[in-house]
Design a protein around this motif. Structure first.
Motif, PDB file in Angstrom:
ATOM      1  N   ALA A  40       0.835  -1.210   0.000  1.00 58.27           N
ATOM      2  CA  ALA A  40       0.000   0.000   0.000  1.00 58.27           C
ATOM      3  C   ALA A  40       0.868   1.257   0.000  1.00 58.27           C
ATOM      4  N   ILE A  41       1.929   1.249   0.795  1.00 58.07           N
ATOM      5  CA  ILE A  41       2.838   2.400   0.874  1.00 58.07           C
ATOM      6  C   ILE A  41       3.576   2.576  -0.446  1.00 58.07           C
ATOM      7  N   THR A  42       4.087   1.497  -0.990  1.00 55.10           N
ATOM      8  CA  THR A  42       4.821   1.568  -2.260  1.00 55.10           C
ATOM      9  C   THR A  42       3.927   2.115  -3.366  1.00 55.10           C
ATOM     10  N   LEU A  43       2.713   1.607  -3.458  1.00 58.89           N
ATOM     11  CA  LEU A  43       1.797   2.088  -4.495  1.00 58.89           C
ATOM     12  C   LEU A  43       1.411   3.552  -4.278  1.00 58.89           C
ATOM     13  N   ALA A  44       1.130   3.913  -3.033  1.00 62.99           N
ATOM     14  CA  ALA A  44       0.776   5.312  -2.760  1.00 62.99           C
ATOM     15  C   ALA A  44       1.933   6.235  -3.109  1.00 62.99           C
ATOM     16  N   GLN A  45       3.146   5.848  -2.745  1.00 62.30           N
ATOM     17  CA  GLN A  45       4.308   6.661  -3.109  1.00 62.30           C
ATOM     18  C   GLN A  45       4.451   6.742  -4.618  1.00 62.30           C
ATOM     19  N   GLY A  46       4.282   5.615  -5.299  1.00 66.36           N
ATOM     20  CA  GLY A  46       4.391   5.614  -6.753  1.00 66.36           C
ATOM     21  C   GLY A  46       3.355   6.521  -7.400  1.00 66.36           C
ATOM     22  N   GLU A  63       7.138  13.855 -15.534  1.00 69.74           N
ATOM     23  CA  GLU A  63       8.327  13.847 -16.386  1.00 69.74           C
ATOM     24  C   GLU A  63       9.336  12.810 -15.916  1.00 69.74           C
ATOM     25  N   LEU A  64       9.551  12.715 -14.610  1.00 66.59           N
ATOM     26  CA  LEU A  64      10.509  11.732 -14.093  1.00 66.59           C
ATOM     27  C   LEU A  64      10.083  10.301 -14.415  1.00 66.59           C
ATOM     28  N   ALA A  65       8.788  10.025 -14.307  1.00 67.12           N
ATOM     29  CA  ALA A  65       8.306   8.669 -14.605  1.00 67.12           C
ATOM     30  C   ALA A  65       8.402   8.371 -16.092  1.00 67.12           C
ATOM     31  N   THR A  66       7.977   9.319 -16.920  1.00 66.81           N
ATOM     32  CA  THR A  66       7.913   9.042 -18.358  1.00 66.81           C
ATOM     33  C   THR A  66       9.287   9.105 -19.032  1.00 66.81           C
ATOM     34  N   ASN A  67      10.177   9.962 -18.551  1.00 63.83           N
ATOM     35  CA  ASN A  67      11.485  10.114 -19.202  1.00 63.83           C
ATOM     36  C   ASN A  67      12.626   9.365 -18.514  1.00 63.83           C
ATOM     37  N   ALA A  68      12.451   9.027 -17.223  1.00 66.72           N
ATOM     38  CA  ALA A  68      13.544   8.387 -16.485  1.00 66.72           C
ATOM     39  C   ALA A  68      13.109   7.103 -15.772  1.00 66.72           C
ATOM     40  N   ASN A  69      11.861   6.688 -15.950  1.00 64.59           N
ATOM     41  CA  ASN A  69      11.338   5.517 -15.235  1.00 64.59           C
ATOM     42  C   ASN A  69      11.579   5.610 -13.734  1.00 64.59           C
ATOM     43  N   TYR A  91      16.261   4.949 -14.743  1.00 70.43           N
ATOM     44  CA  TYR A  91      16.190   3.492 -14.831  1.00 70.43           C
ATOM     45  C   TYR A  91      15.768   3.073 -16.235  1.00 70.43           C
ATOM     46  N   ASP A  92      16.172   1.849 -16.610  1.00 73.72           N
ATOM     47  CA  ASP A  92      15.773   1.307 -17.911  1.00 73.72           C
ATOM     48  C   ASP A  92      14.282   0.971 -17.937  1.00 73.72           C
ATOM     49  N   LYS A  93      13.771   0.496 -16.806  1.00 73.72           N
ATOM     50  CA  LYS A  93      12.350   0.115 -16.753  1.00 73.72           C
ATOM     51  C   LYS A  93      11.822   0.335 -15.337  1.00 73.72           C
ATOM     52  N   SER A 106      13.159   0.664 -10.988  1.00 71.08           N
ATOM     53  CA  SER A 106      12.830   1.733 -10.047  1.00 71.08           C
ATOM     54  C   SER A 106      12.201   1.150  -8.785  1.00 71.08           C
ATOM     55  N   TYR A 107      11.294   0.218  -8.936  1.00 74.28           N
ATOM     56  CA  TYR A 107      10.647  -0.419  -7.786  1.00 74.28           C
ATOM     57  C   TYR A 107      11.665  -1.158  -6.925  1.00 74.28           C
ATOM     58  N   LYS A 108      12.553  -1.912  -7.561  1.00 68.32           N
ATOM     59  CA  LYS A 108      13.570  -2.659  -6.805  1.00 68.32           C
ATOM     60  C   LYS A 108      14.530  -1.704  -6.097  1.00 68.32           C
ATOM     61  N   ASP A 109      14.916  -0.634  -6.773  1.00 68.58           N
ATOM     62  CA  ASP A 109      15.839   0.318  -6.162  1.00 68.58           C
ATOM     63  C   ASP A 109      15.174   1.049  -4.989  1.00 68.58           C
TER      64      ASP A 109
END
Length: 159
Positions: free
Chosen positions: A33-39, A49-55, A85-87, A91-94
């Motif tokens: 829940a926390i991970t998804l809310a943060q995402g 922009e960070l999500a679309t250009n840098a994953n 990130y490449d994908k 980002s989730y793992k990092d």
């Protein structure tokens, strides 16, 4: 084609990344829940922009230890260095590794995995974000979109 509403974007984001959040909870103990809310928050429901250009789904800046690709973006200051990130999976793992390996977040892992309010407050207290309303924003997203369901799903899957 009509523009998607924010709510539609949030629902699409959750459907796209819920399995990653569940896997990361099972790997680390960070509530899905926390991970998804943060995402959702950090990416403006996947549209930032960070999500679309840098994953970059969690707004994680480079810091001194980062040796991977970078992306320059104005956030709290002009042209700050963000991790690229490449994908999304990377980002989730990092994000998981970042919280698990930085000593300032150790106290979070003493909290109940189901206490999303304490996790949200703890992230703010530990310095994850500069916005004074960060915890309240995460809690609102969790409650509005029933993100706690994914924390429980991860707990069921790990048995």
């Amino acid at each position: 084609m009509a523009q998607s509403t924010y709510k539609e974007n949030v629902e699409r984001y959750i459907n796209t990344y819920k399995d990653l959040a569940i896997e990361e909870q099972q790997r680390s103990g960070i509530p899905a829940a926390i991970t998804l809310a943060q995402g959702v928050h950090e990416t403006n429901a996947g549209m930032s922009e960070l999500a679309t250009n840098a994953n970059n789904h969690f707004g994680i800046k480079c810091k001194k230890s980062w040796t991977g690709a970078t992306y320059s973006y104005t956030d709290d200051a002009p042209n700050e260095c963000f991790r690229k990130y490449d994908k999304a999976l990377d980002s989730y793992k990092d994000h998981t590794d970042y919280l698990k390996n930085a000593p300032r977040y150790n106290s979070l892992f003493e909290l109940s995995i189901t206490d999303y309010a304490a996790w949200a407050a703890g992230l703010k207290r530990c310095g994850y974000a500069t916005n004074p309303k960060y915890a309240q924003m995460l809690i609102k997203l969790i409650e509005q979109y029933h993100l706690q369901d994914y924390t429980y799903a991860a707990m069921d899957d790990s048995k």
